[in-house]
Write a protein that holds these residues in place. Structure first.
Motif, PDB file in Angstrom:
ATOM      1  N   PRO A  47      17.541 -79.719  65.231  1.00  0.00           N
ATOM      2  CA  PRO A  47      16.823 -80.020  63.837  1.00  0.00           C
ATOM      3  C   PRO A  47      17.593 -79.361  62.762  1.00  0.00           C
ATOM      4  CG  PRO A  47      15.827 -78.288  65.374  1.00  0.00           C
ATOM      5  CD  PRO A  47      16.648 -78.890  66.148  1.00  0.00           C
ATOM      6  N   SER A  48      18.414 -78.396  63.005  1.00  0.00           N
ATOM      7  CA  SER A  48      19.092 -78.076  61.833  1.00  0.00           C
ATOM      8  C   SER A  48      20.433 -78.880  61.241  1.00  0.00           C
ATOM      9  CB  SER A  48      20.041 -76.366  62.218  1.00  0.00           C
ATOM     10  OG  SER A  48      20.973 -76.597  63.202  1.00  0.00           O
ATOM     11  N   GLN A  49      20.645 -79.636  62.273  1.00  0.00           N
ATOM     12  CA  GLN A  49      21.747 -80.533  61.658  1.00  0.00           C
ATOM     13  C   GLN A  49      21.177 -81.760  60.925  1.00  0.00           C
ATOM     14  OE1 GLN A  49      23.508 -82.018  65.445  1.00  0.00           O
ATOM     15  NE2 GLN A  49      24.950 -80.365  65.465  1.00  0.00           N
ATOM     16  N   ILE A  50      19.801 -82.059  61.089  1.00  0.00           N
ATOM     17  CA  ILE A  50      19.078 -82.879  60.462  1.00  0.00           C
ATOM     18  C   ILE A  50      18.495 -82.297  59.089  1.00  0.00           C
ATOM     19  CG2 ILE A  50      16.960 -84.495  60.278  1.00  0.00           C
ATOM     20  CD1 ILE A  50      17.447 -84.655  63.406  1.00  0.00           C
ATOM     21  N   PHE A  51      17.847 -81.215  59.268  1.00  0.00           N
ATOM     22  CA  PHE A  51      17.168 -80.463  58.076  1.00  0.00           C
ATOM     23  C   PHE A  51      18.339 -79.993  57.062  1.00  0.00           C
ATOM     24  CE2 PHE A  51      15.151 -77.116  55.948  1.00  0.00           C
ATOM     25  CZ  PHE A  51      14.223 -77.712  55.293  1.00  0.00           C
ATOM     26  N   PHE A  52      19.232 -79.165  57.327  1.00  0.00           N
ATOM     27  CA  PHE A  52      20.147 -78.449  56.393  1.00  0.00           C
ATOM     28  C   PHE A  52      21.311 -79.326  56.158  1.00  0.00           C
ATOM     29  CE2 PHE A  52      18.403 -75.090  58.981  1.00  0.00           C
ATOM     30  CZ  PHE A  52      17.911 -74.368  57.895  1.00  0.00           C
ATOM     31  N   ARG A  53      21.982 -79.072  54.847  1.00  0.00           N
ATOM     32  CA  ARG A  53      22.963 -79.768  54.394  1.00  0.00           C
ATOM     33  C   ARG A  53      23.933 -78.825  53.770  1.00  0.00           C
ATOM     34  NH1 ARG A  53      19.506 -82.363  49.421  1.00  0.00           N
ATOM     35  NH2 ARG A  53      19.266 -80.502  48.329  1.00  0.00           N
ATOM     36  N   LYS A  54      24.929 -79.238  53.043  1.00  0.00           N
ATOM     37  CA  LYS A  54      25.891 -78.353  52.539  1.00  0.00           C
ATOM     38  C   LYS A  54      25.304 -78.323  51.053  1.00  0.00           C
ATOM     39  CE  LYS A  54      30.256 -79.362  55.070  1.00  0.00           C
ATOM     40  NZ  LYS A  54      31.463 -80.012  55.032  1.00  0.00           N
ATOM     41  N   GLY A  55      25.215 -77.115  50.714  1.00  0.00           N
ATOM     42  CA  GLY A  55      25.074 -76.979  49.169  1.00  0.00           C
ATOM     43  C   GLY A  55      26.042 -76.982  48.314  1.00  0.00           C
ATOM     44  N   LEU A  56      25.689 -77.470  46.950  1.00  0.00           N
ATOM     45  CA  LEU A  56      26.869 -77.579  45.844  1.00  0.00           C
ATOM     46  C   LEU A  56      26.210 -76.835  44.746  1.00  0.00           C
ATOM     47  CD1 LEU A  56      29.427 -78.856  44.938  1.00  0.00           C
ATOM     48  CD2 LEU A  56      28.049 -81.005  44.635  1.00  0.00           C
ATOM     49  N   ILE A  57      27.136 -76.213  44.051  1.00  0.00           N
ATOM     50  CA  ILE A  57      27.082 -75.597  42.874  1.00  0.00           C
ATOM     51  C   ILE A  57      27.954 -76.035  41.741  1.00  0.00           C
ATOM     52  CG2 ILE A  57      26.518 -73.413  41.421  1.00  0.00           C
ATOM     53  CD1 ILE A  57      25.647 -72.197  43.923  1.00  0.00           C
ATOM     54  N   ALA A  58      27.458 -76.422  40.700  1.00  0.00           N
ATOM     55  CA  ALA A  58      28.647 -76.763  39.424  1.00  0.00           C
ATOM     56  C   ALA A  58      28.139 -75.943  38.196  1.00  0.00           C
ATOM     57  CB  ALA A  58      28.468 -78.176  39.117  1.00  0.00           C
ATOM     58  N   ASN A  59      28.856 -75.309  37.818  1.00  0.00           N
ATOM     59  CA  ASN A  59      28.604 -74.418  36.405  1.00  0.00           C
ATOM     60  C   ASN A  59      29.488 -74.803  35.594  1.00  0.00           C
ATOM     61  OD1 ASN A  59      26.542 -72.752  37.365  1.00  0.00           O
ATOM     62  ND2 ASN A  59      28.375 -71.408  38.460  1.00  0.00           N
ATOM     63  N   THR A  60      29.052 -75.298  34.121  1.00  0.00           N
ATOM     64  CA  THR A  60      30.050 -75.577  33.082  1.00  0.00           C
ATOM     65  C   THR A  60      29.673 -74.695  31.780  1.00  0.00           C
ATOM     66  OG1 THR A  60      30.051 -77.864  33.860  1.00  0.00           O
ATOM     67  CG2 THR A  60      30.706 -77.528  31.667  1.00  0.00           C
ATOM     68  N   SER A  61      30.352 -74.219  31.230  1.00  0.00           N
ATOM     69  CA  SER A  61      30.025 -73.437  29.955  1.00  0.00           C
ATOM     70  C   SER A  61      31.205 -73.562  28.823  1.00  0.00           C
ATOM     71  CB  SER A  61      29.735 -72.084  30.285  1.00  0.00           C
ATOM     72  OG  SER A  61      30.982 -71.401  30.835  1.00  0.00           O
ATOM     73  N   VAL A  62      30.988 -73.338  27.743  1.00  0.00           N
ATOM     74  CA  VAL A  62      31.709 -73.582  26.418  1.00  0.00           C
ATOM     75  C   VAL A  62      31.368 -72.409  25.475  1.00  0.00           C
ATOM     76  CG1 VAL A  62      32.379 -74.823  24.502  1.00  0.00           C
ATOM     77  CG2 VAL A  62      31.909 -75.994  26.664  1.00  0.00           C
ATOM     78  N   GLN A  63      32.159 -71.734  24.938  1.00  0.00           N
ATOM     79  CA  GLN A  63      31.863 -70.369  23.908  1.00  0.00           C
ATOM     80  C   GLN A  63      32.837 -70.721  23.016  1.00  0.00           C
ATOM     81  OE1 GLN A  63      31.734 -66.647  25.425  1.00  0.00           O
ATOM     82  NE2 GLN A  63      31.006 -65.775  23.473  1.00  0.00           N
ATOM     83  N   VAL A  64      32.284 -70.453  21.789  1.00  0.00           N
ATOM     84  CA  VAL A  64      33.133 -70.512  20.410  1.00  0.00           C
ATOM     85  C   VAL A  64      32.727 -69.267  19.538  1.00  0.00           C
ATOM     86  CG1 VAL A  64      33.477 -71.844  18.325  1.00  0.00           C
ATOM     87  CG2 VAL A  64      33.007 -72.987  20.407  1.00  0.00           C
ATOM     88  N   ALA A  65      33.833 -68.574  19.168  1.00  0.00           N
ATOM     89  CA  ALA A  65      33.600 -67.473  18.558  1.00  0.00           C
ATOM     90  C   ALA A  65      34.453 -67.577  17.216  1.00  0.00           C
ATOM     91  CB  ALA A  65      33.696 -66.146  19.294  1.00  0.00           C
ATOM     92  N   GLY A  66      34.043 -66.990  16.346  1.00  0.00           N
ATOM     93  CA  GLY A  66      34.999 -66.717  15.039  1.00  0.00           C
ATOM     94  C   GLY A  66      34.425 -65.739  13.949  1.00  0.00           C
ATOM     95  N   GLY A  67      34.968 -65.919  12.717  1.00  0.00           N
ATOM     96  CA  GLY A  67      34.424 -65.133  11.655  1.00  0.00           C
ATOM     97  C   GLY A  67      35.431 -64.375  10.796  1.00  0.00           C
ATOM     98  N   GLY A  68      35.083 -63.663  10.050  1.00  0.00           N
ATOM     99  CA  GLY A  68      36.156 -62.964   8.847  1.00  0.00           C
ATOM    100  C   GLY A  68      36.138 -61.373   9.177  1.00  0.00           C
ATOM    101  N   GLU A  69      36.441 -60.846   8.122  1.00  0.00           N
ATOM    102  CA  GLU A  69      36.670 -59.321   8.038  1.00  0.00           C
ATOM    103  C   GLU A  69      35.201 -58.641   8.319  1.00  0.00           C
ATOM    104  OE1 GLU A  69      37.813 -56.278   4.788  1.00  0.00           O
ATOM    105  OE2 GLU A  69      39.296 -57.779   5.164  1.00  0.00           O
ATOM    106  N   LYS A  70      34.197 -59.286   7.434  1.00  0.00           N
ATOM    107  CA  LYS A  70      33.064 -58.533   7.714  1.00  0.00           C
ATOM    108  C   LYS A  70      31.799 -59.259   8.629  1.00  0.00           C
ATOM    109  CE  LYS A  70      33.569 -56.316   3.543  1.00  0.00           C
ATOM    110  NZ  LYS A  70      33.063 -55.825   2.047  1.00  0.00           N
ATOM    111  N   THR A  71      31.763 -60.506   8.784  1.00  0.00           N
ATOM    112  CA  THR A  71      30.944 -61.437   9.337  1.00  0.00           C
ATOM    113  C   THR A  71      31.532 -62.064  10.623  1.00  0.00           C
ATOM    114  OG1 THR A  71      29.804 -61.774   7.182  1.00  0.00           O
ATOM    115  CG2 THR A  71      29.261 -63.231   9.167  1.00  0.00           C
TER     116      THR A  71
END
Length: 119
Positions: A47-71
């Motif tokens: 039953p483990s061959q029928i019930f279980f499957r290969k898991g898959l995880i996909a992560n996607t991320s984007v980050q933007v940063a900026g500013g000036g001397e004080k901000t």
């Protein structure tokens, strides 16, 4: 699969005496400790061959940063898509973050962060 094979009933051959004694119907003539009743053996797929499957995880991320001397500022977005190794074990998650920081001449400091997560 094996056909025609007969084996002793497992209740009659249990190593636990109270189990053997609780089920006299699994002994020939109902005599506990006598000859165990036989039944047709049937092999099943793993039953483990029928019930279980290969898991898959996909992560996607984007980050933007900026500013000036004080901000400064930053913004981020993330997406996670998980398909677990058991049926019905899925997760889709969105993350969004926004941050701002600022300082003036007196070295006062202000920092604001917003973070949102949706499952």
């Amino acid at each position: 699969m094996n056909t025609g094979l007969q084996i002793n009933h497992p209740y009659a051959t249990s190593s636990v005496a109270s189990v053997r004694e609780a089920f006299p119907q699994f002994w020939v003539d109902g005599k506990v400790g006598g000859t165990p009743v036989k039944y047709d053996y049937k092999a099943y797929k793993d039953p483990s061959q029928i019930f279980f499957r290969k898991g898959l995880i996909a992560n996607t991320s984007v980050q933007v940063a900026g500013g000036g001397e004080k901000t400064g500022f930053n913004a981020s977005f993330g997406y996670t898509d998980e398909e677990g190794f058991t049926p019905g074990n899925e997760l889709k998650k969105y993350n969004f973050g926004l941050g701002v920081n600022s300082a003036d001449q007196r070295q006062a400091f202000l920092e604001i962060f917003l973070y949102f997560r949706d499952y």
